[in-house]
Scaffold this motif. Structure first.
Motif, short mmCIF file in Angstrom:
data_model
loop_
_atom_site.label_atom_id
_atom_site.label_comp_id
_atom_site.label_asym_id
_atom_site.label_seq_id
_atom_site.Cartn_x
_atom_site.Cartn_y
_atom_site.Cartn_z
N ILE A 100 20.36 4.31 3.15
CA ILE A 100 19.13 3.64 2.51
C ILE A 100 18.39 4.80 2.06
O ILE A 100 17.64 4.47 0.97
CB ILE A 100 18.33 2.90 3.61
N ALA A 101 17.78 5.91 2.53
CA ALA A 101 17.00 6.92 2.05
C ALA A 101 17.66 7.42 0.79
O ALA A 101 16.82 7.52 -0.24
CB ALA A 101 16.76 8.04 2.90
N ALA A 102 18.93 7.66 0.64
CA ALA A 102 19.34 8.25 -0.52
C ALA A 102 19.47 7.10 -1.68
O ALA A 102 19.31 7.59 -2.70
CB ALA A 102 20.95 8.68 -0.39
N ASN A 103 19.69 5.95 -1.36
CA ASN A 103 19.56 4.87 -2.43
C ASN A 103 17.95 4.97 -2.75
O ASN A 103 17.88 4.23 -3.89
CB ASN A 103 19.92 3.45 -1.76
N HIS A 104 17.16 5.18 -1.99
CA HIS A 104 15.53 5.12 -2.70
C HIS A 104 15.36 6.50 -3.13
O HIS A 104 14.20 6.68 -3.34
CB HIS A 104 14.88 4.44 -1.55
N SER A 153 0.88 -1.39 0.15
CA SER A 153 -0.08 0.19 -0.01
C SER A 153 0.73 1.30 -0.08
O SER A 153 0.48 2.22 -0.31
CB SER A 153 -0.84 0.03 0.82
N ALA A 154 1.96 1.28 0.68
CA ALA A 154 2.74 2.43 0.79
C ALA A 154 4.08 2.62 0.34
O ALA A 154 4.58 3.55 -0.01
CB ALA A 154 2.38 2.81 2.44
N GLY A 155 4.75 1.80 0.43
CA GLY A 155 6.24 1.60 0.27
C GLY A 155 7.23 0.50 0.71
O GLY A 155 6.60 -0.55 0.85
N GLU A 156 8.52 1.03 0.96
CA GLU A 156 9.43 -0.05 1.34
C GLU A 156 9.35 -0.22 2.83
O GLU A 156 9.01 0.54 3.67
CB GLU A 156 10.85 0.39 1.00
N PHE A 157 9.78 -1.42 3.43
CA PHE A 157 10.13 -1.67 4.73
C PHE A 157 11.41 -2.52 4.90
O PHE A 157 11.84 -3.08 3.99
CB PHE A 157 8.96 -2.82 5.33
N GLY A 158 12.09 -2.05 5.94
CA GLY A 158 13.52 -2.63 6.08
C GLY A 158 13.81 -2.91 7.52
O GLY A 158 13.24 -2.34 8.57
#
Length: 179
Positions: A97-101, A56-61
């Motif tokens: 991680i944020a920058a990579n996405h 529904s919304a995005g990535e999880f890690g």
């Protein structure tokens, strides 16, 4: 703690949800079998919540200070590609991680339970403490779950974010495999 009137706006910004493991996805207990292998118990509702979030919304890690084959197995079961274990300083990994996405930290939520999570909870757009987190994390968090770690706190957070941002109706649980 943020003003509850800000919740819909802040929740709508979140595209990446990151979580600690011990004390968040588990109750924080360390259990070993007679051969010295570590055992962990995960909440099945958190697993379904993670799948709903990703749909529904995005990535999880996962970002955790300990390293465990059990965490690797759980991440594989949930088809998670963002898994960082043995991380002592979590904030640089979160930034990476944020920058990579292609995301800003304002688009990141992080849920934790203890002092190693404090820099991340303080830096991301939506910092969350589980209900039984240490006092310092509770004071720094934008939001606190009612449930303690390992008892569905991740699922509670996911439902809170999806409902507040109007994305819950997109979270159709049909067709999801076991969690």
């Amino acid at each position: 703690m943020m003003d509850e009137s800000e919740l819909p706006r802040r929740a709508a910004q979140v595209r990446l949800l990151l979580s600690d493991v011990d004390g968040v996805m588990t109750d924080g207990s360390l259990t070993f079998d007679v051969e010295g292998r570590e055992l962990k118990t995960f909440n099945v509702r958190d697993g379904l919540g993670i799948k709903l979030w990703r749909r529904s919304a995005g990535e999880f890690g996962i970002i955790t200070g300990r390293s465990s084959t059990i965490v690797t197995k759980r991440a594989e079961e949930l088809s998670l590609s963002i898994v960082h274990q043995g991380v002592q300083d979590k904030l640089p990994i979160v930034r990476q991680i944020a920058a990579n996405h292609g995301m800003d930290l304002a688009e990141v939520a992080y849920i934790g339970d203890d002092l190693p999570d404090l820099p991340v909870v303080s830096a991301v757009g939506f910092g969350v403490a589980v209900g039984d987190a240490c006092p310092e994390l509770l004071a720094a968090a934008d939001h606190t779950t009612l449930l303690p770690g390992g008892r569905g706190a991740v699922r509670e957070l996911i439902e809170t974010l999806l409902r507040a941002s109007g994305r819950w109706q997109l979270a159709d649980a049909q067709g999801l495999a076991s969690t």
